[in-house]
Design a protein around this motif. Structure first.
Motif, mmCIF file in Angstrom:
data_model
loop_
_atom_site.group_PDB
_atom_site.id
_atom_site.type_symbol
_atom_site.label_atom_id
_atom_site.label_comp_id
_atom_site.label_asym_id
_atom_site.label_seq_id
_atom_site.Cartn_x
_atom_site.Cartn_y
_atom_site.Cartn_z
ATOM 1 N N SER A 1 9.103 11.768 -3.179
ATOM 2 C CA SER A 1 7.811 12.226 -2.878
ATOM 3 C C SER A 1 6.918 10.784 -2.293
ATOM 4 O O SER A 1 5.659 11.077 -2.046
ATOM 5 N N THR A 2 7.656 9.795 -2.160
ATOM 6 C CA THR A 2 7.048 8.429 -1.601
ATOM 7 C C THR A 2 6.734 8.703 -0.169
ATOM 8 O O THR A 2 7.709 8.746 0.525
ATOM 9 N N SER A 3 5.440 8.596 0.008
ATOM 10 C CA SER A 3 5.063 8.766 1.676
ATOM 11 C C SER A 3 5.322 7.393 2.387
ATOM 12 O O SER A 3 5.062 6.252 1.635
ATOM 13 N N PRO A 4 5.355 7.374 3.622
ATOM 14 C CA PRO A 4 5.384 6.139 4.462
ATOM 15 C C PRO A 4 4.012 5.520 4.339
ATOM 16 O O PRO A 4 3.859 4.519 4.734
ATOM 17 N N THR B 1 9.543 -2.234 -7.388
ATOM 18 C CA THR B 1 10.832 -2.283 -7.794
ATOM 19 C C THR B 1 11.881 -2.618 -6.560
ATOM 20 O O THR B 1 11.676 -2.653 -5.345
ATOM 21 N N GLU B 2 13.266 -2.711 -7.016
ATOM 22 C CA GLU B 2 14.032 -2.859 -5.758
ATOM 23 C C GLU B 2 14.488 -1.722 -4.965
ATOM 24 O O GLU B 2 14.884 -2.073 -3.974
ATOM 25 N N ALA B 3 13.602 -0.441 -5.374
ATOM 26 C CA ALA B 3 13.883 0.694 -4.296
ATOM 27 C C ALA B 3 12.747 0.126 -3.230
ATOM 28 O O ALA B 3 13.122 0.859 -2.134
ATOM 29 N N ALA B 4 12.326 -0.970 -2.950
ATOM 30 C CA ALA B 4 11.379 -0.962 -1.963
ATOM 31 C C ALA B 4 12.316 -1.517 -0.580
ATOM 32 O O ALA B 4 11.732 -1.501 0.285
ATOM 33 N N TRP B 5 13.557 -2.066 -1.067
ATOM 34 C CA TRP B 5 14.245 -2.446 0.080
ATOM 35 C C TRP B 5 14.432 -1.252 0.951
ATOM 36 O O TRP B 5 14.712 -1.307 2.116
ATOM 37 N N ASN B 6 14.519 -0.087 0.534
ATOM 38 C CA ASN B 6 14.870 1.146 1.269
ATOM 39 C C ASN B 6 13.598 2.296 1.518
ATOM 40 O O ASN B 6 13.767 3.031 1.999
ATOM 41 N N GLN B 7 12.727 1.369 1.266
ATOM 42 C CA GLN B 7 11.143 2.021 1.310
ATOM 43 C C GLN B 7 10.556 2.154 2.809
ATOM 44 O O GLN B 7 10.290 0.964 3.589
ATOM 45 N N ASP B 8 10.344 3.378 3.385
ATOM 46 C CA ASP B 8 9.533 3.190 4.595
ATOM 47 C C ASP B 8 8.104 2.900 4.531
ATOM 48 O O ASP B 8 7.470 3.650 3.941
ATOM 49 N N ILE B 9 7.622 1.927 5.112
ATOM 50 C CA ILE B 9 6.447 1.489 4.808
ATOM 51 C C ILE B 9 5.592 1.478 6.225
ATOM 52 O O ILE B 9 4.714 0.639 6.371
ATOM 53 N N SER B 10 6.241 2.261 7.256
ATOM 54 C CA SER B 10 5.681 2.300 8.558
ATOM 55 C C SER B 10 3.913 2.502 8.716
ATOM 56 O O SER B 10 3.392 2.089 9.705
ATOM 57 N N ARG B 11 3.603 3.315 7.601
ATOM 58 C CA ARG B 11 2.400 3.640 7.839
ATOM 59 C C ARG B 11 1.546 3.262 6.525
ATOM 60 O O ARG B 11 0.325 3.788 6.068
#
Length: 323
Positions: free
Chosen positions: A38-41, A48-58
């Motif tokens: 459910s995490t939106s860009p 958390t360490e899931a941040a490494w794989n998080q799309d932060i383009s927007r």
């Protein structure tokens, strides 16, 4: 800090002997969980360490972004620099081992109270950053793909006497199936209390045509603070414009990549989608990759044309923690 290393990956198969070879897969392990589906860009950077794989383009832009970038560029180089390449001396080496790998005791020489106790499945011949004769950071990185665990040592020296073991200033064992971060104020093999391996630009990933995670970056002057998922700091100033450990940046959407090609374009696209995470003090805008003789240095040199002002800071979900 120069990130130096030896080009090799090692794997333990049915026997504990070490065999070398390129592109030794990590299956069935993923390097930390993905963010929730459910995490939106458009969401802020995760704590958390899931941040490494998080799309932060927007993701939202940090309101202090311009001040951060101005401070960074006024305290060192102001262009991007890949701190890896085809010479054996550049980049981070790493090992991949299996269930048969013998575990060796770890004798901590500096930060034992903030380190995970051994033994670790680190081979006696595991490659050391900078080579066996290095007097630098001497990181040793090992992925155990049988247990899906990552082991990282800082200032590591193998010793055979009085029994086989590793001496290290600090060491961390990471569960690659968990997004849990280190306890606050604890260091790791890196100054920020972050893992090193997930932030490396690895040759096998780029050769496949995509890089799907954030990238480790260093700056010459950092703030006495951290932001999760970082847990530790090693700053030289309390200036609020200096970047704290764990700060996340991305290449601006409007920065054109039409002139770029090959590995450089793949890496630049990842910088737009996943960005950079501040992990240590070191040369300004130096970002980390794996040791590999197959890197095309002329290709990577394209990235040196990207100025620091083409980046912006991404807003995070976590507050700053002062040292």
């Amino acid at each position: 800090m120069l990130l130096l290393g030896l080009t090799v990956a090692v794997v333990s198969l049915a026997r504990p002997a070490i065999a070398s070879g390129p592109d030794l897969g990590l299956d069935p392990c993923q390097v930390f969980p993905d963010p929730p589906a459910s995490t939106s860009p458009r969401a802020p950077s995760l704590p958390t360490e899931a941040a490494w794989n998080q799309d932060i383009s927007r993701a939202p832009r940090d309101p202090r972004s311009a001040a951060y970038i101005s401070y960074i560029d006024s305290h060192g180089g102001d262009f991007l620099h890949p701190d890896f390449g085809s010479p054996r001396a550049y980049g981070f080496p790493y090992s991949v081992v299996g269930a048969a790998q013998r575990k060796l005791p770890i004798n901590y020489t500096a930060y034992g109270s903030e380190s995970n106790p051994g033994p670790f499945p680190v081979p006696a011949g595991a490659p050391v950053e900078g080579g066996n004769g290095s007097d630098g950071d001497r990181h040793v990185l090992v992925v155990d793909r049988a247990a899906c665990r990552l082991y990282e040592l800082y200032r590591a020296f193998y010793s055979a006497k009085p029994h086989p073991h590793w001496n290290a200033d600090a060491g961390t064992s990471w569960d690659l199936r968990s997004a849990a971060r280190r306890p606050d104020s604890w260091t790791s093999a890196d100054a920020a209390g972050l893992p090193i391996f997930p932030g490396l630009v690895r040759y096998d990933e780029v050769a496949a045509g995509h890089l799907d995670h954030a990238i480790r970056v260093t700056f010459e002057s950092t703030r006495d603070a951290w932001v999760h998922p970082a847990s530790h700091c090693a700053g030289d100033t309390s200036n609020p414009n200096a970047p704290p450990m764990g700060l996340r940046l991305r290449l601006k959407r409007g920065f054109g990549l039409a002139r770029f090609h090959g590995a450089a374009k793949t890496i630049a696209l990842a910088m737009k989608r996943y960005g950079l995470i501040v992990a240590d003090n070191g040369s300004n805008w130096f970002f980390s990759g794996s040791s590999d003789r197959r890197w095309d240095d002329e290709d990577l040199d394209q990235l040196k044309r990207i100025p620091g002002r083409s980046f912006e800071v991404v807003k995070g979900r976590a507050e700053r923690h002062s040292c």
